[in-house]
Design a protein around this motif. Structure first.
Motif, PDB file in Angstrom:
ATOM      1  N   ILE A  49       0.867  -1.174   0.000  1.00  0.00           N
ATOM      2  CA  ILE A  49       0.000   0.000   0.000  1.00  0.00           C
ATOM      3  C   ILE A  49       0.905   1.225   0.000  1.00  0.00           C
ATOM      4  N   PRO A  50       1.007   1.902  -1.150  1.00  0.00           N
ATOM      5  CA  PRO A  50       1.882   3.080  -1.206  1.00  0.00           C
ATOM      6  C   PRO A  50       1.222   4.287  -0.550  1.00  0.00           C
ATOM      7  N   GLY A  51       2.066   5.142   0.013  1.00  0.00           N
ATOM      8  CA  GLY A  51       1.605   6.409   0.561  1.00  0.00           C
ATOM      9  C   GLY A  51       1.785   7.513  -0.468  1.00  0.00           C
ATOM     10  N   GLU A  52       1.720   8.731  -0.008  1.00  0.00           N
ATOM     11  CA  GLU A  52       1.849   9.901  -0.877  1.00  0.00           C
ATOM     12  C   GLU A  52       3.310  10.080  -1.299  1.00  0.00           C
ATOM     13  N   VAL A  66       5.765   3.109   1.963  1.00  0.00           N
ATOM     14  CA  VAL A  66       4.995   1.910   1.630  1.00  0.00           C
ATOM     15  C   VAL A  66       4.763   1.098   2.891  1.00  0.00           C
ATOM     16  N   THR A  67       3.558   0.563   3.022  1.00  0.00           N
ATOM     17  CA  THR A  67       3.266  -0.441   4.037  1.00  0.00           C
ATOM     18  C   THR A  67       3.007  -1.740   3.291  1.00  0.00           C
ATOM     19  N   ASP A  99       6.979  -1.295   7.269  1.00  0.00           N
ATOM     20  CA  ASP A  99       6.901   0.014   6.641  1.00  0.00           C
ATOM     21  C   ASP A  99       8.281   0.354   6.114  1.00  0.00           C
ATOM     22  N   TYR A 100       8.340   0.868   4.908  1.00  0.00           N
ATOM     23  CA  TYR A 100       9.625   1.265   4.340  1.00  0.00           C
ATOM     24  C   TYR A 100       9.428   2.456   3.419  1.00  0.00           C
ATOM     25  N   VAL A 101      10.529   3.024   3.014  1.00  0.00           N
ATOM     26  CA  VAL A 101      10.510   4.137   2.076  1.00  0.00           C
ATOM     27  C   VAL A 101      11.298   3.723   0.844  1.00  0.00           C
ATOM     28  N   LEU A 102      10.685   3.880  -0.323  1.00  0.00           N
ATOM     29  CA  LEU A 102      11.357   3.636  -1.593  1.00  0.00           C
ATOM     30  C   LEU A 102      11.949   4.944  -2.083  1.00  0.00           C
ATOM     31  N   MET A 103      13.186   4.893  -2.522  1.00  0.00           N
ATOM     32  CA  MET A 103      13.799   6.029  -3.205  1.00  0.00           C
ATOM     33  C   MET A 103      14.056   5.555  -4.621  1.00  0.00           C
ATOM     34  N   MET A 117      15.511   0.714  -0.966  1.00  0.00           N
ATOM     35  CA  MET A 117      14.462   0.528   0.020  1.00  0.00           C
ATOM     36  C   MET A 117      15.059   0.686   1.406  1.00  0.00           C
ATOM     37  N   PHE A 118      14.553   1.675   2.121  1.00  0.00           N
ATOM     38  CA  PHE A 118      15.053   1.989   3.454  1.00  0.00           C
ATOM     39  C   PHE A 118      14.077   1.474   4.495  1.00  0.00           C
ATOM     40  N   TRP A 119      14.563   0.596   5.360  1.00  0.00           N
ATOM     41  CA  TRP A 119      13.805   0.124   6.517  1.00  0.00           C
ATOM     42  C   TRP A 119      14.764  -0.479   7.515  1.00  0.00           C
ATOM     43  N   GLY A 120      14.311  -0.555   8.748  1.00  0.00           N
ATOM     44  CA  GLY A 120      15.144  -1.098   9.806  1.00  0.00           C
ATOM     45  C   GLY A 120      14.352  -2.026  10.709  1.00  0.00           C
ATOM     46  N   ARG A 121      14.979  -2.490  11.759  1.00  0.00           N
ATOM     47  CA  ARG A 121      14.367  -3.463  12.663  1.00  0.00           C
ATOM     48  C   ARG A 121      13.062  -2.965  13.269  1.00  0.00           C
TER      49      ARG A 121
END
Length: 128
Positions: A49-52, A66-67, A99-103, A117-121
């Motif tokens: 599910i992408p965000g804005e 993104v979730t 939850d992560y952020v795509l660049m 793709m940025f995400w952590g623990r």
């Protein structure tokens, strides 16, 4: 991803695309490597599910929150081995959420040349 259309997804990317998921795990190059990456997640029943999106001032970069959820198997045990999440009691029925952020960076032809793709623990867990 939600439509499981790998060929359609790959049309958005340059032949020499460079990607990294998660950041710090090592960069990979090319559509064949990206195809294998996408196919792993599709086999795990991923739903995103992408965000804005947020566009960069340079006209080439965009960030998208993104979730996502997917089946714990087959990728979850590797995440648990790395200490990124606790193994569930019933792995065959469990789902991972994160939850992560795509660049993404596009080139002059409009195709995506770089994907990170940025995400952590703290961003990953077992869905309740």
């Amino acid at each position: 991803m939600n439509a499981a259309d790998v060929d359609g997804l790959l049309e958005l990317y340059a032949d020499e695309v460079v990607f990294e998921d998660p950041v710090g795990s090592g960069r990979r190059t090319g559509r064949d490597a990206l195809r294998a990456h996408f196919e792993e997640f599709i086999r795990a029943g991923i739903t995103e599910i992408p965000g804005e999106p947020v566009a960069g001032q340079d006209g080439a970069h965009v960030l998208v929150p993104v979730t996502a959820t997917m089946d714990y198997l087959p990728k979850g045990p590797g995440f648990a081995e790395r200490g990124w999440l606790a193994a569930p009691d019933a792995p065959e029925n469990a789902r991972i959420t994160w939850d992560y952020v795509l660049m993404m960076r596009t080139g002059s032809g409009g195709l995506i040349q770089e994907l990170q793709m940025f995400w952590g623990r703290s961003d990953i867990g077992i869905a309740s």
